[in-house]
Design a protein around this motif. Structure first.
Motif, short mmCIF file in Angstrom:
data_model
loop_
_atom_site.label_atom_id
_atom_site.label_comp_id
_atom_site.label_asym_id
_atom_site.label_seq_id
_atom_site.Cartn_x
_atom_site.Cartn_y
_atom_site.Cartn_z
N LEU B 533 38.56 35.31 31.74
CA LEU B 533 37.91 35.57 30.46
C LEU B 533 38.95 35.97 29.42
CD1 LEU B 533 35.33 35.92 28.74
CD2 LEU B 533 35.31 38.32 29.46
N ALA B 534 39.91 36.78 29.86
CA ALA B 534 40.97 37.21 28.94
C ALA B 534 41.66 36.01 28.33
CB ALA B 534 41.98 38.09 29.68
N ARG B 535 41.88 34.98 29.15
CA ARG B 535 42.56 33.79 28.63
C ARG B 535 41.71 33.10 27.57
NH1 ARG B 535 45.38 29.99 32.89
NH2 ARG B 535 46.58 31.89 33.04
N PHE B 536 40.40 32.99 27.84
CA PHE B 536 39.52 32.37 26.83
C PHE B 536 39.54 33.18 25.53
CE2 PHE B 536 36.89 30.59 30.50
CZ PHE B 536 37.29 29.29 30.28
N ILE B 537 39.42 34.50 25.67
CA ILE B 537 39.33 35.34 24.48
C ILE B 537 40.65 35.33 23.72
CG2 ILE B 537 39.10 37.75 23.72
CD1 ILE B 537 36.82 38.04 25.68
N ARG B 538 41.74 35.37 24.47
CA ARG B 538 43.06 35.32 23.83
C ARG B 538 43.21 34.05 23.01
NH1 ARG B 538 46.25 35.70 28.36
NH2 ARG B 538 46.15 37.94 28.41
N SER B 539 42.79 32.94 23.58
CA SER B 539 43.00 31.68 22.85
C SER B 539 42.00 31.49 21.72
CB SER B 539 42.96 30.50 23.82
OG SER B 539 41.67 30.39 24.37
N GLU B 540 40.80 32.01 21.88
CA GLU B 540 39.80 31.83 20.83
C GLU B 540 40.03 32.79 19.67
OE1 GLU B 540 37.29 29.75 20.42
OE2 GLU B 540 37.09 28.78 22.38
N LEU B 541 40.48 34.01 19.98
CA LEU B 541 40.54 35.04 18.95
C LEU B 541 41.96 35.47 18.60
CD1 LEU B 541 37.52 36.55 20.56
CD2 LEU B 541 37.58 36.40 18.08
N LEU B 542 42.92 34.84 19.20
CA LEU B 542 44.32 35.13 18.91
C LEU B 542 44.63 36.62 18.98
CD1 LEU B 542 44.84 32.60 16.00
CD2 LEU B 542 45.36 32.28 18.40
N ILE B 543 44.19 37.25 20.05
CA ILE B 543 44.54 38.65 20.27
C ILE B 543 45.26 38.75 21.60
CG2 ILE B 543 42.61 39.61 18.95
CD1 ILE B 543 41.43 40.24 21.89
N ASN B 544 45.90 39.87 21.81
CA ASN B 544 46.60 40.03 23.08
C ASN B 544 46.06 41.26 23.80
OD1 ASN B 544 48.31 39.23 25.02
ND2 ASN B 544 50.13 40.15 24.12
N PRO B 545 44.98 41.10 24.55
CA PRO B 545 44.35 42.27 25.17
C PRO B 545 45.14 42.79 26.37
CG PRO B 545 43.28 40.26 25.89
CD PRO B 545 44.33 39.84 24.91
N ILE B 546 44.89 44.04 26.72
CA ILE B 546 45.39 44.58 27.99
C ILE B 546 44.42 44.07 29.06
CG2 ILE B 546 45.94 46.72 29.23
CD1 ILE B 546 45.35 48.02 26.37
N GLN B 547 44.91 43.90 30.26
CA GLN B 547 44.01 43.42 31.33
C GLN B 547 43.97 44.42 32.48
OE1 GLN B 547 45.28 38.80 30.69
NE2 GLN B 547 44.69 39.41 32.76
N LEU B 548 42.82 44.50 33.09
CA LEU B 548 42.71 45.20 34.37
C LEU B 548 42.06 44.22 35.33
CD1 LEU B 548 42.95 47.68 36.19
CD2 LEU B 548 40.74 48.46 35.34
N ASN B 549 42.84 43.78 36.28
CA ASN B 549 42.32 42.81 37.25
C ASN B 549 42.42 43.37 38.65
OD1 ASN B 549 43.62 41.16 34.88
ND2 ASN B 549 42.05 39.87 35.81
N ILE B 550 41.35 43.22 39.42
CA ILE B 550 41.52 43.42 40.85
C ILE B 550 41.09 42.15 41.54
CG2 ILE B 550 41.36 45.94 41.00
CD1 ILE B 550 38.44 45.46 41.96
N CYS B 551 41.77 41.87 42.59
CA CYS B 551 41.48 40.66 43.34
C CYS B 551 41.63 41.04 44.80
CB CYS B 551 42.48 39.57 42.93
SG CYS B 551 41.88 37.95 43.32
N ALA B 552 40.72 41.88 45.27
CA ALA B 552 40.87 42.49 46.59
C ALA B 552 39.60 42.32 47.41
CB ALA B 552 41.20 43.97 46.42
N GLY B 553 38.68 41.50 46.93
CA GLY B 553 37.46 41.29 47.68
C GLY B 553 36.48 42.44 47.59
N ARG B 554 36.69 43.32 46.62
CA ARG B 554 35.76 44.44 46.46
C ARG B 554 35.47 44.63 44.98
NH1 ARG B 554 38.37 48.46 44.02
NH2 ARG B 554 40.63 48.56 44.22
N PRO B 555 34.37 45.32 44.67
CA PRO B 555 34.06 45.55 43.26
C PRO B 555 34.92 46.66 42.67
CG PRO B 555 32.35 46.51 44.66
CD PRO B 555 33.31 45.82 45.58
N PHE B 556 34.93 46.75 41.34
CA PHE B 556 35.61 47.85 40.67
C PHE B 556 34.92 49.16 41.01
CE2 PHE B 556 37.11 44.48 37.87
CZ PHE B 556 38.40 44.89 37.61
N SER B 557 35.70 50.24 41.11
CA SER B 557 35.07 51.54 41.29
C SER B 557 35.14 52.27 39.96
CB SER B 557 35.78 52.33 42.37
OG SER B 557 36.97 52.90 41.86
N PRO B 558 34.15 53.13 39.69
CA PRO B 558 34.18 53.87 38.43
C PRO B 558 35.49 54.64 38.26
CG PRO B 558 32.09 54.21 39.56
CD PRO B 558 32.97 53.44 40.50
#
Lengths: 282, 576
Positions: B533-558
């Motif tokens: 999504l960050a890539r879509f938003i970056r290209s559509e809105l020309l902004i450079n957001p910070i990202q928080l990605n996890i790719c560990a097979g589990r959901p984000f924790s609060p």
């Protein structure tokens, strides 16, 4: 029923096939069968995939679904199950039906939907200019097999019988009366009716000419049509040009099976959504 | 009682999920709000399985952090799960597994209950598989669940297994007679009675599909989406519909498109590998303007990936999958309740805009039980396709160019509406046409019809402060963890907001722009490696957001979201 003119079934798009393409005979037979069965154009749906023969729906004044390469049969079954009143005819070539879509052939046959499945078989990929197809004979040189075809062709008639098709026939564009006759019988057959139609490609297949095919062709002899062993024996004849109806049995269609399930489920009247929501009460 | 996290761990085949689900349902019946979270192996027998229930008098937004009550049926994950126990927590485990490290024992004042689970199951009952029910019986006694309620729920789950009730009873007796209660947890129930449902995201989608008018489903089994097909297979026939299990996902979507052409509201449900196979047919749905709803319950990829673990990595495929440029609609609910709403919406939008609608959920959302307010499913309006009326005014052209880009349809069987749909580029009549003008005009038609969409549906939900220092953008099942992290951050004095996108294609650009303008810094949070999504938003809105990605097979924790918020706001302050 009103008498219908054959012109009623002509589509606004004219065929784009080469002169003398075998597929013209199939189109003409279809027009005749529609007229003789007095089918209303809006009750007919033609379904196809990709290839020369798959253009056919565009040439008929009816509903048509010219879809994705190889997915002709599941698409046609979806249409038939959604509206069993329709006459649904799936048309394909040997690439679409026996190559990319072969898996669906087996699975559709065993489901036995009331579909007519016409495979116009020219033993090569004509739309892409003549490459080997699943029914090309071994050793033949094609643009993609410059040193000759390495594998055995499939046997669509035997495969159809073994997969559970309930009407299995072979026709030939060079014998249009027989083709029309088999089509009429297929339309009358309640179930999955498969006709392999040998349909010469005059542009890319110099071997299987009308002359040579006509010489090789002969009519299947009379025998009980539900005799599966006899039908398979005949299907395995070396020359593979026996024409006519090989096999016919009656078995419930998937539409009938679905109707039975739905009727049983609705015996006490149609269900209510509110009742379903209740099932999730805490 | 405030907010309890109860976790059961064991091996696949030990009945961890059954036990956990019974507890979740019992708590829901006792008027608590619950939200469950499970992880399990792709194998049928063996491998670590975990089922967690978060129980609260208030609505539960996420799986939470830490554990209050931990039951280990098996020593495999004693250490790692034990380490998550909070102060005052309860640790129940099979007595032979009692070699818990001294560190855990002493670490945070934890109450230990070594239990003779295997002993009771094997020696007393000669029924090893009943270990989970023995544990349930003991917990029933320990935490004060009404015994009759538990019996009823066990019976519901195992109508034929008398042995399970015996195991439950043995456990219950042991708990009553031999266990001295040393903890503070009691789950006797709340007095209040509210109209609530308990169901999973997959069940919600299936139920809402039926409510949304779906009467044809063709599919192919795939974890973690299969429950949708199985539920509909049971429930569609009484409503006159049918489910077909096809030979593969290609056949599934092909059959669904056929049914749609013939006038049915039709659907399939799959996960990433199935959606990959369906890509070509999705392009056909877009090109031929056929309504269809495709559910993708995402799992960890690529390839076979981790079939039973959650991930948000099919966004690119859902939005762009298929060759050429094939516009479609992509929706992403975040909660079980939203699964209901957006599924009905998916059927409406498919018909209104005559295109494919992909509903993106994930394993976490699809397989979690949640208590939700009882929905008024029938009060959500239903929309059908714009029909051609053969009134003799104009010749029927299936792809007539209209100001909205939406052309009326006719269904097979309807006189005067004969036409051929095709994946070839076509003119308004539907005939193949490769002229430059036609291709240009038809591409525009297919894209333009979707332009009003972001304004016509609830394309996003916003949370938190106006004029925030940090604005979080996310999608899908991470919403609850973000909401909790934001509440915590606001208590700490930080100004944080979040924008959760429900419509991912076409993106609601103006609404995103407005949000971005209202905050100082943007953080995009996704359960994938690259930040799709960050890539879509970056290209559509020309902004450079910070990202928080996890790719560990589990959901984000609060907790991890909160800690990211804290870091980012700190760094913002430092730079000022």
């Amino acid at each position: 029923m009103t008498k219908r003119s054959i012109l009623e079934y002509r589509g606004e798009v004219s065929p784009v096939w080469c002169s003398f393409c075998g597929d013209y005979a199939v189109l003409n037979s279809l027009y005749q069968v529609f007229q003789r069965k007095k089918l209303a154009p809006e009750e007919i749906v033609l379904v196809s995939g990709i290839g020369c023969s798959s253009r056919l729906p565009h040439f008929v004044n009816a509903y048509g679904f010219h879809g994705v390469h190889g997915r002709t049969l599941p698409t046609a079954m979806g249409i038939k199950l959604a509206n069993p009143q329709l006459t649904v005819i799936a048309v394909a070539g040997d690439g679409d039906g026996f190559g990319i879509g072969l898996g669906h052939f087996i699975h559709t046959a065993r489901k036995n939907p009331d579909l007519k499945y016409l495979v116009m078989d020219n033993s090569l990929y004509a739309q892409t200019k003549g490459q080997v197809s699943p029914t090309t004979c071994p050793h033949r040189v094609t643009p993609s097999t410059p040193y000759g075809v390495m594998e055995e062709p499939i046997n669509p008639i035997a495969l159809a019988i073994l997969s559970g098709a309930t009407f299995v026939a072979r026709a030939y564009s060079g014998k249009p009366e027989l083709l029309t006759e088999l089509l009429l019988q297929a339309i009358d057959h309640p179930g999955f009716a498969f006709i392999q139609i040998i349909s010469p490609c005059v542009t890319f297949n110099p071997t299987d000419t009308y002359r040579s095919l006509t010489q090789k062709s002969y009519l299947v002899s009379d025998y009980p049509l539900e005799d599966r062993v006899k039908a398979l024996e005949l299907a395995q004849a070396e020359d593979r040009m026996a024409l006519g109806l090989f096999y016919r049995v009656r078995r419930p269609t998937i539409e009938e099976a679905v109707r039975e399930i739905v009727e049983a489920a609705q015996r006490e009247g149609p269900a209510e959504l509110a009742g379903l929501v209740e099932e999730f009460n805490v | 009682m405030e907010d309890i996290i109860l976790r059961v761990v064991g091996e696949a085949g030990e009945g961890v999920i059954s036990l956990g689900e019974i507890i979740a349902r019992a708590c829901a019946r006792l008027s608590y709000h619950v939200l469950t979270y499970r992880t399990y192996p792709a194998e049928i027998r063996g491998g670590p399985t975990m089922f967690q229930v978060r129980i609260s008098p208030d609505p539960v937004l996420s799986q939470g952090d830490g554990v209050d009550i931990l039951l280990a049926l098996n020593p495999a994950s004693l250490e790692s799960d034990g380490a998550e126990l909070r102060t005052g927590g309860v640790f129940l485990y099979d007595a032979p597994d009692a070699n818990v490290s001294q560190e855990i024992k002493d670490g945070a004042r934890i109450i230990h209950y070594p239990l003779p689970l295997t002993e009771i199951a094997t020696k007393e009952l000669n029924y090893y598989l009943g270990k989970n029910m023995v544990a349930l019986g003991i917990m029933t006694a320990l935490f004060g669940f009404p015994y009759n309620l538990i019996i009823e729920l066990v019976y519901q789950r195992y109508p034929k297994a008398e042995k399970n009730l015996q195991a439950l009873e043995a456990g219950f007796q042991y708990g009553k007679l031999h266990l001295e209660k040393r903890d503070q947890f009691l789950l006797k129930g709340r007095g209040s009675k509210e109209d609530r449902l308990i169901l999973t995201g997959n069940e919600a989608i299936a139920l809402a599909a039926l409510a949304g008018g779906c009467r044809f489903f063709a599919g192919y089994p795939i974890t973690p989406a299969t429950e949708i097909m199985e539920w509909l297979a049971q429930k569609l026939p009484p409503f006159g519909g049918i489910v077909l299990q096809m030979e593969d996902e290609l056949a599934a979507l092909a059959a669904v498109l056929g049914a749609s052409f013939a006038g049915k509201k039709a659907m399939t449900a799959t996960s990433g590998p199935g959606l990959s196979l369906m890509s070509e047919l999705l392009g056909l749905a877009s090109m031929a303007e056929l309504p269809v709803v495709v559910v993708d319950v995402q799992r960890a990829g690529p390839s076979t990936g981790i079939p039973t673990k959650t991930e948000q990595s099919d966004l690119n495929l859902a939005c762009l999958g298929s060759h050429g440029e094939a516009p479609r609609i992509v929706l992403a609910p975040s909660t079980v309740e939203e699964c209901l709403y957006y599924t009905i919406q998916a059927f409406n939008l498919a018909d209104i805009y005559q295109t494919a609608v992909i509903l993106l959920t994930d394993q976490f959302l699809g397989q979690r039980l949640e208590t939700i307010p009882k929905p008024e499913l029938l009060s959500i309006p239903r929309h059908d396709r714009l029909k051609y009326l053969a009134n003799g005014e104009a010749k029927f052209l299936r792809y007539r160019l209209t100001p909205t880009g939406i052309s009326p349809v006719a269904f097979p069987g309807e006189a005067g509406g004969m036409h051929v749909i095709t994946g070839l580029e076509h003119n308004p009549a539907g005939a193949p046409d490769y002229s430059p003008e036609t291709h240009q005009a038809m591409m525009a038609k297919r894209f333009k019809k979707l332009e009003p969409l972001p304004q016509t549906i609830e394309a996003r939900k916003a949370f938190g402060d106006q004029e925030a220092e940090l604005g979080i953008i996310g999608w899908g099942s991470s919403q609850g963890a973000v909401q909790e992290a934001i509440s915590q951050a606001r208590q700490a004095g930080y100004r944080v907001a979040a924008l959760y996108l429900k419509l991912l294609y076409p993106l609601p650009i103006e609404q995103i722009r407005e949000f971005i303008r209202s905050v100082k810094k943007i953080l995009i949070l996704e359960g994938n490696y690259t930040g799709q999504l960050a890539r879509f938003i970056r290209s559509e809105l020309l902004i450079n957001p910070i990202q928080l990605n996890i790719c560990a097979g589990r959901p984000f924790s609060p907790r991890e979201v909160y800690s990211k918020i804290e870091d980012e706001i700190m760094s913002l302050h430092q730079h000022m």
